[in-house]
Design a protein around this motif. Sequence first.
Motif, short mmCIF file in Angstrom:
data_model
loop_
_atom_site.label_atom_id
_atom_site.label_comp_id
_atom_site.label_asym_id
_atom_site.label_seq_id
_atom_site.Cartn_x
_atom_site.Cartn_y
_atom_site.Cartn_z
N LYS A 101 53.66 32.99 -5.88
CA LYS A 101 53.80 31.54 -6.05
C LYS A 101 52.47 30.98 -6.55
N ILE A 102 52.52 30.14 -7.56
CA ILE A 102 51.31 29.54 -8.12
C ILE A 102 50.93 28.35 -7.25
N LEU A 103 49.69 28.37 -6.74
CA LEU A 103 49.19 27.31 -5.88
C LEU A 103 47.99 26.59 -6.48
N LEU A 142 57.59 19.27 -12.24
CA LEU A 142 57.49 20.65 -11.77
C LEU A 142 57.58 20.67 -10.25
N ALA A 143 58.51 21.43 -9.72
CA ALA A 143 58.65 21.52 -8.27
C ALA A 143 57.89 22.74 -7.74
N HIS A 144 58.09 23.90 -8.34
CA HIS A 144 57.44 25.14 -7.93
C HIS A 144 57.28 26.03 -9.16
N ALA A 145 56.35 26.96 -9.08
CA ALA A 145 56.18 27.92 -10.18
C ALA A 145 55.74 29.25 -9.59
N TRP A 146 56.19 30.32 -10.21
CA TRP A 146 55.82 31.65 -9.78
C TRP A 146 55.32 32.45 -10.97
N LYS A 147 54.43 33.38 -10.67
CA LYS A 147 53.91 34.27 -11.69
C LYS A 147 54.46 35.67 -11.41
#
Length: 126
Positions: free
Chosen positions: A40-42, A81-86
């Motif tokens: 998860k991108i933080l 943008l709610a959430h993003a993952w790498k």
Amino acid sequence: DLDEFLSWLFGKPTGQGDRQFLQTLVAEANALEAGWSLHKILDPEELAGLQSVLQVTDPRNLGIGRDVRDSGYKGYKSLRLAHAWKITSTFKRDVYDAQKKKITSQLRMVKKQKGEEVIPSVTTKL
């Protein structure tokens, strides 16, 4: 249960830090086995960059598609943008690192033979 296992493993009642540590350990082990991992991108700067990609130049084109028609939702004029993952491929990263070492070695040889000023140094994010 996970808390019971952590208590046994660490020999004491577990805190949030122990739980996160074990979850990270399990995730890394699974990633090695699967050849990829999900993170998860933080980082606020990275999230801001991704949010900037979602800027809509013509908001009239939002809120008119099937997602609005079928759901009865009243529409929207922007994207957030709610959430993003790498997704990281450990195998591809290993190949990249090996190629990088090879090129670095070749550059060192050329610089030694031709002189340092022939090939300028360039700094990249990677």
